[in-house]
Design an enzyme around this catalytic site. Structure first.
Site, PDB file in Angstrom:
ATOM      1  N   ARG A 159       0.805  -1.229   0.000  1.00 12.49           N
ATOM      2  CA  ARG A 159       0.000   0.000   0.000  1.00 12.49           C
ATOM      3  C   ARG A 159       0.834   1.274   0.000  1.00 12.49           C
ATOM      4  O   ARG A 159       0.442   2.292   0.575  1.00 12.49           O
ATOM      5  CB  ARG A 159      -0.973   0.017   1.183  1.00 12.49           C
ATOM      6  CG  ARG A 159      -1.996  -1.090   1.158  1.00 12.49           C
ATOM      7  CD  ARG A 159      -2.901  -1.021  -0.074  1.00 12.49           C
ATOM      8  NE  ARG A 159      -3.837  -2.124  -0.080  1.00 12.49           N
ATOM      9  CZ  ARG A 159      -3.580  -3.324  -0.623  1.00 12.49           C
ATOM     10  NH1 ARG A 159      -2.414  -3.539  -1.231  1.00 12.49           N
ATOM     11  NH2 ARG A 159      -4.471  -4.285  -0.580  1.00 12.49           N
ATOM     12  N   SER A 237     -11.649   0.341   2.194  1.00 15.03           N
ATOM     13  CA  SER A 237     -11.018  -0.010   3.465  1.00 15.03           C
ATOM     14  C   SER A 237     -10.406   1.244   4.078  1.00 15.03           C
ATOM     15  O   SER A 237      -9.530   1.868   3.477  1.00 15.03           O
ATOM     16  CB  SER A 237      -9.938  -1.064   3.241  1.00 15.03           C
ATOM     17  OG  SER A 237     -10.511  -2.241   2.713  1.00 15.03           O
ATOM     18  N   GLU A 331      -5.939   4.474   5.413  1.00 20.27           N
ATOM     19  CA  GLU A 331      -5.529   4.263   4.015  1.00 20.27           C
ATOM     20  C   GLU A 331      -5.869   5.453   3.124  1.00 20.27           C
ATOM     21  O   GLU A 331      -5.078   5.817   2.259  1.00 20.27           O
ATOM     22  CB  GLU A 331      -6.170   2.988   3.463  1.00 20.27           C
ATOM     23  CG  GLU A 331      -5.711   2.630   2.072  1.00 20.27           C
ATOM     24  CD  GLU A 331      -6.121   1.239   1.651  1.00 20.27           C
ATOM     25  OE1 GLU A 331      -6.326   1.019   0.443  1.00 20.27           O
ATOM     26  OE2 GLU A 331      -6.225   0.350   2.519  1.00 20.27           O
TER      27      GLU A 331
END
Length: 339
Positions: A159, A237, A331
């Site tokens: 990520r 998310s 995120e």
């Protein structure tokens, strides 16, 4: 224009100025002009990874609306596909599956634009874009030149990438993917997807079957955009899955998910931590609540403010930290606000 109109959370106050760029030349010129004026810049593609303050953004919102897909086929190397940053991601994945380009099928149903995918090294169901990206073409705002980064120079990790580490420097213009050719997807690497397909982990399945299975799994979790479904009024998310040193992972409860990483660290599930810290699906008593389908998504049930959402995020983060000693990291990109 309220940025709520440009984000999947449907949250955020107004931008002082909004500019559209529909070609690469317009995009580069707009960034150059904004930077020379010293104006704060917010790039917006699909708006699926943004949490914008209720006060809005005191600067220029530049909408990346560039389009274009250029394909070079070779029987040996497969399909080399260069895609403009503003192309919507899921329609591109659908085209890849229909055409027989292999390597993106498990990334079906993800909202947003192609240009955003390298920033987060977007991944799902055992695939990451880093596995198929050959290069990323950018406008370097510091040196004011176009630069192309080979995949090895993009700093891809879980990520993250150099484009996330240096968010104010790089404006992604296009992404080049190197994709295989065929009817079968890459070996299925995710157990839940393998079960849905009726195959073993490591086996392959038809591209179209993989895409349909992923879309079904994502829909069941509220992770495919649907204007009528408030569970999809989210940024996907909200927290990344924690990657822990081995000794920290050993302190987790025995039933906690563990995914060994090549460097010896251990990834665990943020959703599991959230649920077992006492935050079940649908948690919340206001217009911002956890999704009723997936505890990792924070949703706007209609009428929420960004502060409502952040208050919920802090409650969840602090609860997980108090229970397990693990600090969850958001995120999405936070614009003008913080946890």
């Amino acid at each position: 224009m309220d940025l709520a109109d440009l984000t999947t959370l449907r949250l955020g106050g107004p931008a002082r100025n909004v500019v559209d760029a529909t070609t690469e030349a317009e995009l580069v010129e707009a960034v150059r002009v904004i930077d020379e004026a010293g104006d704060p810049l917010l790039l917006v593609g699909g708006g699926s990874n943004l949490v914008v303050a209720d006060e809005g953004f005191d600067g220029t919102c530049l909408r990346v609306l560039t389009r274009g897909v250029d394909v070079v086929l070779d029987a040996c190397s497969g399909a080399t596909v260069t895609v403009a940053a503003g192309e919507p991601w899921d329609p591109f994945v659908a085209r890849a599956v229909e055409t027989g380009w292999v390597g993106l099928e498990a990334l079906s149903g993800i909202p947003g634009s192609v240009g955003a995918t390298p920033v987060q090294n977007v991944g799902a169901y055992g695939q990451e874009v880093a596995q198929t990206i050959a290069s990323v073409r950018t406008w370097d705002r510091y040196d004011r030149v176009v630069r192309t980064f080979a995949a090895a120079d993009c700093g891809f990790a879980y990520r993250t990438s150099r484009f996330k580490v240096e968010p104010r420097r790089h404006v992604i213009l296009s992404v080049t993917f190197q994709l295989g050719l065929g009817d079968l997807g890459t070996p299925v690497a995710y157990a839940e997807l393998a079960r849905a397909l009726g195959v073993e982990v490591g086996e392959r399945a038809p591209l179209a079957a993989v895409r349909q299975a992923v879309l079904a799994l994502r829909s069941a979790k509220g992770m495919v955009l649907d204007a009528e479904d408030h569970d999809t009024w989210s940024a996907g998310s909200f927290f990344t899955n924690p990657v822990l040193p081995a000794d920290a992972a050993a302190a987790l409860p025995a039933q906690a998910p563990r995914f060994e990483q090549p460097d010896g660290s251990v990834k665990t599930s943020a959703a599991w931590l959230i649920q077992h810290a006492g935050f079940g699906r649908g948690h919340g008593d206001g217009p911002a609540r956890l999704s009723t389908k997936h505890a990792l998504a924070l949703t706007n049930r209609g009428g929420a403010t960004t502060e409502d959402l952040l208050r919920l995020a802090r409650e969840v983060r602090d609860g997980v930290r108090a229970t397990y000693g693990i600090s969850l990291e958001p995120e999405p990109v936070l614009v003008g606000c913080e946890l």
